[in-house]
Scaffold this active site. Structure first.
Site, PDB file in Angstrom:
ATOM      1  N   HIS A  54       0.911  -1.455  -0.508  1.00 39.60           N
ATOM      2  CA  HIS A  54       0.007   0.016  -0.337  1.00 39.60           C
ATOM      3  C   HIS A  54       0.941   1.066  -0.022  1.00 39.60           C
ATOM      4  O   HIS A  54       1.980   0.943  -0.046  1.00 39.60           O
ATOM      5  CB  HIS A  54      -1.205   0.574   1.266  1.00 39.60           C
ATOM      6  CG  HIS A  54      -0.090  -0.183   2.206  1.00 39.60           C
ATOM      7  ND1 HIS A  54      -0.789   0.357   3.723  1.00 39.60           N
ATOM      8  CD2 HIS A  54       0.696   0.236   2.740  1.00 39.60           C
ATOM      9  CE1 HIS A  54      -0.121   0.711   4.485  1.00 39.60           C
ATOM     10  NE2 HIS A  54       0.514   0.148   4.137  1.00 39.60           N
TER      11      HIS A  54
ATOM     12  N   CYS B 151       6.586   6.169   4.435  1.00 42.15           N
ATOM     13  CA  CYS B 151       5.447   5.136   3.928  1.00 42.15           C
ATOM     14  C   CYS B 151       4.605   6.101   2.606  1.00 42.15           C
ATOM     15  O   CYS B 151       3.426   5.380   1.946  1.00 42.15           O
ATOM     16  CB  CYS B 151       4.608   5.101   5.184  1.00 42.15           C
ATOM     17  SG  CYS B 151       4.936   4.193   6.783  1.00 42.15           S
TER      18      CYS B 151
ATOM     19  N   HIS C  83       4.805   0.622  -1.062  1.00 41.13           N
ATOM     20  CA  HIS C  83       5.301  -0.777   0.039  1.00 41.13           C
ATOM     21  C   HIS C  83       4.660  -1.565   0.395  1.00 41.13           C
ATOM     22  O   HIS C  83       3.517  -1.598   0.982  1.00 41.13           O
ATOM     23  CB  HIS C  83       5.484  -0.232   1.371  1.00 41.13           C
ATOM     24  CG  HIS C  83       5.657   0.736   2.467  1.00 41.13           C
ATOM     25  ND1 HIS C  83       4.880   2.137   2.364  1.00 41.13           N
ATOM     26  CD2 HIS C  83       4.845   0.126   3.069  1.00 41.13           C
ATOM     27  CE1 HIS C  83       3.603   1.946   3.417  1.00 41.13           C
ATOM     28  NE2 HIS C  83       3.584   1.287   4.159  1.00 41.13           N
TER      29      HIS C  83
ATOM     30  N   HIS D  66       3.854  -5.172   3.403  1.00 37.50           N
ATOM     31  CA  HIS D  66       3.933  -6.040   4.541  1.00 37.50           C
ATOM     32  C   HIS D  66       3.787  -7.319   4.784  1.00 37.50           C
ATOM     33  O   HIS D  66       3.007  -7.437   3.906  1.00 37.50           O
ATOM     34  CB  HIS D  66       2.560  -4.857   5.896  1.00 37.50           C
ATOM     35  CG  HIS D  66       3.129  -3.604   6.289  1.00 37.50           C
ATOM     36  ND1 HIS D  66       4.163  -3.152   6.824  1.00 37.50           N
ATOM     37  CD2 HIS D  66       2.851  -2.582   5.164  1.00 37.50           C
ATOM     38  CE1 HIS D  66       4.175  -1.904   6.974  1.00 37.50           C
ATOM     39  NE2 HIS D  66       3.476  -1.596   5.932  1.00 37.50           N
TER      40      HIS D  66
ATOM     41  N   ASP E  52      -5.204 -10.789   0.854  1.00 39.14           N
ATOM     42  CA  ASP E  52      -4.339 -11.108   0.656  1.00 39.14           C
ATOM     43  C   ASP E  52      -3.531 -11.095  -0.973  1.00 39.14           C
ATOM     44  O   ASP E  52      -3.817 -11.506  -2.105  1.00 39.14           O
ATOM     45  CB  ASP E  52      -3.885 -13.113   1.320  1.00 39.14           C
ATOM     46  CG  ASP E  52      -2.488 -13.476   1.116  1.00 39.14           C
ATOM     47  OD1 ASP E  52      -2.064 -13.067   1.500  1.00 39.14           O
ATOM     48  OD2 ASP E  52      -1.965 -15.101   0.337  1.00 39.14           O
ATOM     49  N   HIS E  53      -1.864 -10.608  -0.729  1.00 37.65           N
ATOM     50  CA  HIS E  53      -1.195 -10.542  -2.482  1.00 37.65           C
ATOM     51  C   HIS E  53      -1.860  -9.985  -3.483  1.00 37.65           C
ATOM     52  O   HIS E  53      -1.887  -9.941  -4.494  1.00 37.65           O
ATOM     53  CB  HIS E  53      -1.062 -11.758  -2.749  1.00 37.65           C
ATOM     54  CG  HIS E  53       0.557 -12.890  -2.474  1.00 37.65           C
ATOM     55  ND1 HIS E  53      -0.013 -13.639  -1.079  1.00 37.65           N
ATOM     56  CD2 HIS E  53       1.625 -12.800  -2.686  1.00 37.65           C
ATOM     57  CE1 HIS E  53       0.991 -14.142  -0.470  1.00 37.65           C
ATOM     58  NE2 HIS E  53       2.369 -13.548  -1.809  1.00 37.65           N
TER      59      HIS E  53
ATOM     60  N   GLU F 128       0.728  -4.632  11.814  1.00 35.54           N
ATOM     61  CA  GLU F 128       1.578  -4.723  10.940  1.00 35.54           C
ATOM     62  C   GLU F 128       3.339  -5.549  10.822  1.00 35.54           C
ATOM     63  O   GLU F 128       3.394  -5.573  10.016  1.00 35.54           O
ATOM     64  CB  GLU F 128       1.529  -2.803  10.889  1.00 35.54           C
ATOM     65  CG  GLU F 128       1.743  -2.978   9.417  1.00 35.54           C
ATOM     66  CD  GLU F 128       2.070  -0.778   9.601  1.00 35.54           C
ATOM     67  OE1 GLU F 128       1.794  -0.286   9.042  1.00 35.54           O
ATOM     68  OE2 GLU F 128       2.327   0.006  10.439  1.00 35.54           O
TER      69      GLU F 128
END
Length: 148
Positions: free
Chosen positions: A20, A39, A45, A47, A87-88, A132
């Site tokens: 994100h 960020c 970037h 997580h 996810d992904h 996170e």
């Protein structure tokens, strides 16, 4: 007299990876950079998040095939509420909710809460916890009124 009822909360954790960019459309580029720092990287970037849903008020019974239902239900609902939509994914580009909402971890927790709330019986969801990182954790229990 019969023994008092025992109640437990059952939780399940899933891991998901997503990227994100912390960026608000209502702020200028300079204001976003000042507020969100690294960020706000234009390329985003990522997580490796952990999401946990906890169900409330589950009456403990003698072991029986039915007593395992909260674990089974939680696994199914976390798949639908967290894994499939997040996810992904690029949260800002792949998840419509974040097209207008900044994809902070706090807002990810609200997103997960709302998804789980739609799937579970009323009052069954106790809290959502989103990691996170090992150091940055958000706990969300729905709309609460702060006293004071």
């Amino acid at each position: 007299p019969s023994p008092p009822a025992r109640w437990a909360r059952v939780s399940r954790t899933v891991s998901f990876s997503a990227c994100h960019r912390l960026h608000s459309k209502s702020l200028s580029e300079e204001e976003n950079q000042k507020l969100f720092g690294k960020c706000n990287n234009p390329n985003g970037h990522g997580h490796n998040y952990k999401g946990k849903g906890m169900l409330s008020g589950l009456k403990m019974q003698n072991p029986s095939p039915v007593s395992n239902w909260p674990k089974i239900v939680t696994v199914f609902f976390l798949q639908e509420a967290i894994m499939e939509p997040l996810d992904h994914k690029n949260l800002d580009k792949d998840v419509p909710y974040f097209s207008e909402v900044v994809s902070t971890t706090e807002n990810v927790a609200v997103f997960i809460w709302e998804n789980l709330k739609k799937l579970l019986p009323v009052g069954a969801l106790y809290k959502v916890k989103v990691y996170e990182t090992d150091q940055n954790v958000v706990v969300y229990k729905g709309e609460e009124t702060l006293n004071g």
